[in-house]
Design a protein around this motif. Structure first.
Motif, PDB file in Angstrom:
ATOM      1  N   ASN A  40       1.096  -1.061   0.145  1.00 22.13           N
ATOM      2  CA  ASN A  40      -0.055   0.131   0.080  1.00 22.13           C
ATOM      3  C   ASN A  40       1.131   1.389  -0.045  1.00 22.13           C
ATOM      4  O   ASN A  40       1.694   1.462   0.852  1.00 22.13           O
ATOM      5  N   ASN A  68      -3.216  -2.345   7.290  1.00 22.33           N
ATOM      6  CA  ASN A  68      -3.407  -1.301   6.082  1.00 22.33           C
ATOM      7  C   ASN A  68      -2.181  -1.710   5.081  1.00 22.33           C
ATOM      8  O   ASN A  68      -2.331  -0.811   4.030  1.00 22.33           O
ATOM      9  N   TYR A  90      -3.046   2.915  -9.996  1.00 17.71           N
ATOM     10  CA  TYR A  90      -3.490   3.778  -8.575  1.00 17.71           C
ATOM     11  C   TYR A  90      -4.764   3.178  -8.266  1.00 17.71           C
ATOM     12  O   TYR A  90      -5.471   3.716  -7.277  1.00 17.71           O
ATOM     13  N   ASN A 113       0.418   4.201   0.526  1.00 17.67           N
ATOM     14  CA  ASN A 113      -0.137   5.201   1.647  1.00 17.67           C
ATOM     15  C   ASN A 113       0.411   4.718   2.902  1.00 17.67           C
ATOM     16  O   ASN A 113       0.179   5.691   3.958  1.00 17.67           O
TER      17      ASN A 113
END
Length: 361
Positions: A89, A108, A116, A91
């Motif tokens: 991930n 996460n 994306y 982020n």
């Protein structure tokens, strides 16, 4: 307590990820020069097909005739990997310290999808994209047709099912015989566990750098304070899948070897010297890493439970006739080199694809 230095290897894999012809050629050329005298054996791994470039044909025409081997895979199994592949991930921070909320980070850390368009779960609706984007996933035949200097009749074809588990040992012996490169039987035996065990299982859940500093020990937990990230006095410990050059493997300082197969805890030699002199830091790192690794192991079980099985992929194709027709025509193209070189035996190994054909009648 000592830290043995990692030894140099006898081979180098050269792989360019550039989609531009000149950039790819330049990278491959410079890297070959770099490793020419360093390793006994090198090979170029072509896995990024250059197509939307006016110099693409020139790139492949400039590649001289050399011995080569080519991997094939059951098309349904290949689609399964596309759908189920666990990605990092983007982020999620990969450089962390003792103040970070690692529960949330690991929860996460994994993403599914492409480009994306990331999701928390595998997405079957991406199958048409993977089928249509032939240059990325079913590009083997396209490569071979572009490599005009290659002698396909003398090429070694391997199905990926042959390189799973113990099979990889026999394949390495075949490659050694075919391409005349040295294969140290003693080294092969010593590295047998490493070769036959899955080293990529936790890839999306590792790749973290833990920055440890006395400054953070008494800070509030989960306050996400970045003060010691890349601080000059911080000791950086990496959680990754393998040992990199000039790194010290410290996994067994914290875990028994068999406990976390596929995960390596390491640091640089410079940081290792600082680390073993600070008993408080060692104690704090021990507690943090045990919690962190346990979170990884538990999260991997959750991610494994999300996996879309092969029968579900087959059912999706059967229910979407346009995608199915395009998929079948794509695979006919994908099979061409095998049929041309009398390797129907590889196609016969594709049990899941055979199951699709049977159900599609």
């Amino acid at each position: 307590m000592g830290c043995p230095k990692s030894g140099g290897g006898g081979a180098e894999i050269i792989s360019s990820q550039s989609g531009q012809a000149f950039e790819q050629y330049s990278y491959l050329y410079q890297t070959i020069l770099k490793y020419n005298n360093k390793y006994k054996f090198t090979y170029i791994s072509l896995n990024n097909f250059v197509v939307n470039d006016e110099n693409a044909d020139k790139l492949y025409a400039l590649m001289p005739y050399k011995d080569a081997f080519c991997l094939f895979r059951d098309p349904i199994s290949l689609l399964s990997s596309c759908i189920n592949i666990q990605l990092n991930n983007p982020n999620i921070p990969r450089d962390i310290n003792l103040t970070y909320n690692i529960d949330e980070i690991i929860k996460n850390a994994v993403a599914y999808g492409c480009g994306y368009n990331f999701n928390k779960f595998p997405n079957l609706d991406l199958i048409p994209f993977y089928v249509a984007f032939r240059y990325m996933h079913f590009n083997t035949t396209n490569f071979l047709e572009k490599l005009i200097n290659l002698d396909m009749s003398n090429m070694l074809f391997i199905d990926t099912s042959e390189i799973v588990g113990e099979g990889i040992i026999e394949v390495l012996k075949r490659l050694s015989s075919k391409f005349n490169f040295p294969l140290d039987s003693q080294a092969l035996e010593l590295n047998k566990d490493r070769l036959t065990n899955q080293k990529t299982k936790y890839l999306s859940l590792i790749g973290f750098n833990l920055h440890i500093n006395d400054i953070d020990i008494h800070k509030k937990i989960n306050c996400m304070d970045n003060e010691t990230i890349n601080h000059k006095d911080s000791i950086i410990i990496s959680i990754q899948n393998d040992l990199h050059q000039k790194e010290c493997n410290i996994t067994e300082m914290f875990f028994k070897k068999e406990t976390i197969k596929g995960i390596t805890i390491s640091t640089t030699y410079e940081h290792y010297k600082k680390f073993i002199q600070n008993q408080q830091i060692i104690k704090v790192a021990h507690g943090f890493l045990h919690k962190f690794i346990n979170l990884i192991l538990e999260q991997q079980k959750i991610e494994d439970s999300k996996k879309v099985d092969l029968d579900t992929i087959i059912d999706y194709l059967l229910e979407n006739k346009t995608t199915l027709e395009y998929f079948l025509s794509t695979i006919e193209h994908y099979k061409k080199p095998l049929l041309k070189n009398n390797r129907k035996d590889i196609i016969e190994k594709w049990k899941h694809y055979a199951k699709l054909l049977e159900k599609a009648k």
